[in-house]
Design a protein around this motif. Structure first.
Motif, PDB file in Angstrom:
ATOM      1  N   CYS A 155     -28.439  -1.557  46.226  1.00 59.82           N
ATOM      2  CA  CYS A 155     -28.046  -1.891  44.857  1.00 59.82           C
ATOM      3  C   CYS A 155     -28.887  -1.063  43.893  1.00 59.82           C
ATOM      4  O   CYS A 155     -30.114  -1.082  43.957  1.00 59.82           O
ATOM      5  N   CYS A 197     -20.323  -4.096  43.730  1.00 56.78           N
ATOM      6  CA  CYS A 197     -21.006  -3.678  44.962  1.00 56.78           C
ATOM      7  C   CYS A 197     -20.140  -3.948  46.185  1.00 56.78           C
ATOM      8  O   CYS A 197     -20.126  -3.150  47.127  1.00 56.78           O
ATOM      9  N   HIS A 233     -26.735 -12.478  43.429  1.00 58.72           N
ATOM     10  CA  HIS A 233     -25.928 -11.270  43.591  1.00 58.72           C
ATOM     11  C   HIS A 233     -25.483 -11.071  45.040  1.00 58.72           C
ATOM     12  O   HIS A 233     -24.301 -10.879  45.312  1.00 58.72           O
ATOM     13  N   HIS A 234     -26.407 -11.120  45.958  1.00 58.14           N
ATOM     14  CA  HIS A 234     -26.026 -10.868  47.357  1.00 58.14           C
ATOM     15  C   HIS A 234     -25.294 -12.054  47.972  1.00 58.14           C
ATOM     16  O   HIS A 234     -24.393 -11.869  48.800  1.00 58.14           O
TER      17      HIS A 234
HETATM   18 ZN    ZN Z   1     -25.407  -4.827  44.244  1.00 59.22          ZN
END
Ligand code: ZN
Ligand code: AMP
Length: 462
Positions: A29, A221, A246-247
Motif C-alpha cells: 500500500c 487496492c 483498510h486490510h
Molecule cells: Zn492499500
C-alpha cells in the motif's frame, strides 16, 4: 536456505513458499499524496524494500506493485469527512490534481534517496476507476452491498469471519459502538463508492452506474492488486495501522468477489513514533526526510537507523539515535573503502547473515553479524567482498559511496534550517538574505519540488 516470515493472518512466523515456483507477487500500500511523506511512512517502505531484497536473495523474481492513493482516502476511517486530496487543495490553493502530481514526485525523490528498489509497477488509483467500478458492480451482484443517500456500502454482516485479520470482536463492537453511523447499518460497513455531495462538484469525480462520485479507499487496492497480481498472490504489506480497517476491508471485498483472502501472507511494519505519540501527517506537524537532510543527516543514515530495529517492534525516534546511526554508517564506509577489491566472500559469515535475515527479517541481528565481520581478523579483501554480499540486502550503497561526499557543518545546517522556516512563512526577503549568507560561506541552495537542497559551491561543477 529457508525463509520464514510473520503472517498477521495466522499470527505466526511460518515457512514462506511462493505460490508459483520462483516468482513472488508483492503488493505494498503506497502513499496518500496530499502532503509529503513523513519519516514514519518511510520506515514502512524501508521494511518492504528489505523484504523484497531478502526474497531476491532467496532466488525469487519479485513482481512488486506499489499504488499511489490520489483519491478516496477520507479524513476519517468511518467514511466521513473530506477527501484528503480535496482538503490538501484547500490548504495550498492548488488543484487536487496538481497536489497529487507534486507530492507523488516528492515521494519518488524520497524513495530514491533511501535507495529503495524501483517497483515493477507504480499504479495510481485515478488511472483505475473503471476497474474499481467493475469490482463494485461484481460485489453488488453477490448481494453484499447496499445503497444509502451518500453512497454504496459493503455489508460486513454478510461475512461470519469479517475482521479476522484484526481479530475484531463483533459482539464487543456492536455493544460498545459509539460512532455516528449515518445511514450505515453497522459501524464496520464501509464505502465502496461515494456520491459527490448534492449541489456541489468535486475536483475529482466520475460517472458510475450508481451516480457521479468517487471510489472508496479500500476498493482501489483490491482492484489494482487483483489486476496486476491476480486475486490470490503471495504477500500484501502495509503499516500496522492498516490491519483493523483498510486490510480487513480489502480482504472482505476480495473474499466476496473472488473467494480468497487476496494474499497468502499479510505483513505489517510497526510504527515509528515521535516522543511516544503517533506521527501523523494529518496533524500537519511531522518530520520529513528533508528535515533530516537539513540537519546534515544522510538519508542512508536514516535507512541504517531503520535496519537497527526489527520491523515488528516500535521504533521511537530521537535525534541522538539518528546521529549514532550516522556515526555507525560513517565508520562502516570508512572501513569498507579502506579495503581493497578482488577478494571472495567468507562463506561462514554469509551463511550466518542469511540465516538472520531469513528468520523473519532479523536485521538487528544481521547488523551484529556485519560488525563482527568488520572487527574480525579476516583479510581486508575478504571482508570487503563479504560486505558486498550483505549490502545487497542492507542497501547502504557502500560500493557507490565516495569519501569526498561533503559534510555539512553545524552552522551551515542551522542557516539552512532558518531559511526553510523563512520560506515556510513566505518571508522571501529573509530567505534570499540567508541564501546569500550561505553563498558567502561557500554553500549553495537549490529549491526543488520537494524542498531545498544544500551543496558546497565547488562540488557543483566537479
Ligand atoms: Zn492499500
Ligand atoms: P499513508 O500515506 O498515510 O497512506 O501511509 C503510507 C504508509 O505508511 C502506510 O503503509 C501506513 O501504514 C504507513 N504509516 C503511517 N504512519 C506510520 C508510522 N508512524 N510509522 C510507520 N509507518 C507508518
Amino acid at each position: 536456505m529457508s525463509l520464514a516470515l510473520y503472517d498477521t493472518w495466522s499470527r505466526t512466523v511460518r515457512p514462506f513458499t511462493a505460490l508459483q515456483p520462483s516468482h513472488v507477487g508483492l503488493y505494498c500500500c503506497g502513499p496518500t499524496v496530499y502532503d509529503h511523506a513523513h519519516i514514519g511512512n518511510l520506515r514502512t517502505y524501508v521494511f518492504e524494500d528489505v523484504l523484497r531484497r531478502v526474497l531476491e536473495l532467496n532466488g525469487y523474481k519479485v513482481r512488486h506493485v506499489v499504488n499511489i492513493t490520489d483519491v478516496g482516502h477520507l479524513v476519517s476511517d468511518a467514511d466521513e469527512g473530506e477527501d484528503k486530496m480535496e482538503k490538501g487543495s484547500r490548504r495550498t490553493g492548488e488543484s487536487a490534481w496538481e497536489i497529487a502530481e507534486r507530492y507523488t514526485r516528492a515521494f519518488m525523490s524520497d524513495w530514491r534517496a533511501l535507495n529503495l528498489l524501483e517497483p515493477t509497477l507504480w499504479c495510481r488509483a485515478t488511472d483505475h476507476i473503471a476497474e474499481q467500478i467493475a469490482f463494485v458492480a461484481e460485489l453488488e451482484r453477490t448481494g453484499c452491498t447496499y445503497r444509502t443517500n451518500d453512497g454504496v456500502y459493503f455489508d460486513t454482516s454478510r461475512q461470519d469471519d469479517y475482521g479476522y485479520l484484526a481479530r475484531l470482536d463483533h459482539a464487543g463492537l456492536q455493544a460498545g459502538k459509539r460512532v455516528a453511523l449515518g445511514e450505515k447499518r453497522s459501524a464496520t460497513d464501509f464505502a465502496l463508492w461515494k456520491f459527490s455531495p448534492p449541489g456541489s462538484t468535486r475536483q475529482m469525480e466520475w460517472d458510475s452506474p450508481w451516480g457521479r462520485g468517487f471510489p472508496g479507499w479500500h476498493i482501489e487496492c483490491s482492484a489494482m492488486s487483483a489486476k496486476y497480481l491476480g486475486p490470490w498472490f503471495d504477500i500484501h504489506c502495509g503499516g500496522e495501522d492498516h490491519i483493523a480497517v483498510h486490510h480487513s476491508n480489502e480482504i472482505a471485498q476480495t473474499q466476496a468477489r473472488h473467494g480468497t483472502r487476496s494474499a497468502n501472507f499479510w505483513m505489517h511494519g510497526h510504527f515509528l513514533t515521535l516522543d511516544a505519540a503517533k506521527m501523523s501527517k494529518s496533524t500537519g506537524d511531522f518530520l520529513r526526510l528533508q528535515s533530516l537532510i537539513d540537519r546534515g543527516i544522510d538519508p542512508l543514515a536514516y535507512r541504517y537507523l531503520c535496519l537497527g530495529a526489527h520491523y515488528r517492534s516500535k521504533l521511537r525516534f530521537n535525534h541522538e539515535a539518528l546521529e549514532a546511526a550516522q556515526a555507525a554508517l560513517d565508520r562502516l564506509r570508512k572501513a569498507y573503502t579502506s579495503w581493497p577489491v578482488g577478494g571472495t566472500e567468507d562463506e561462514d559469515f554469509v551463511a550466518r547473515f542469511n540465516a538472520e535475515v531469513n528468520q523473519d527479517l532479523n536485521l538487528p541481528r544481521a547488523l551484529a553479524v556485519l560488525w563482527e565481520l568488520v572487527r574480525s581478523e579476516l583479510p581486508d579483501e575478504t571482508r570487503r567482498a563479504t560486505v558486498d554480499v550483505f549490502d545487497a540486502v542492507l542497501g547502504l550503497q557502500l560500493a557507490e559511496w565516495r569519501a569526498d561526499t561533503f559534510e555539512i557543518p553545524a552552522d551551515v545546517a542551522d542557516l539552512a534550517r532558518q531559511r526553510e522556516e523563512a520560506r515556510a512563512r513566505k518571508d522571501w526577503p529573509e530567505s534570499d538574505r540567508l541564501r546569500e549568507v550561505l553563498r558567502a560561506k561557500g554553500w549553495q541552495i537549490e529549491d526543488g519540488v520537494d524542498g531545498q537542497r544544500l551543496s558546497p559551491l565547488d562540488a557543483k561543477g566537479a
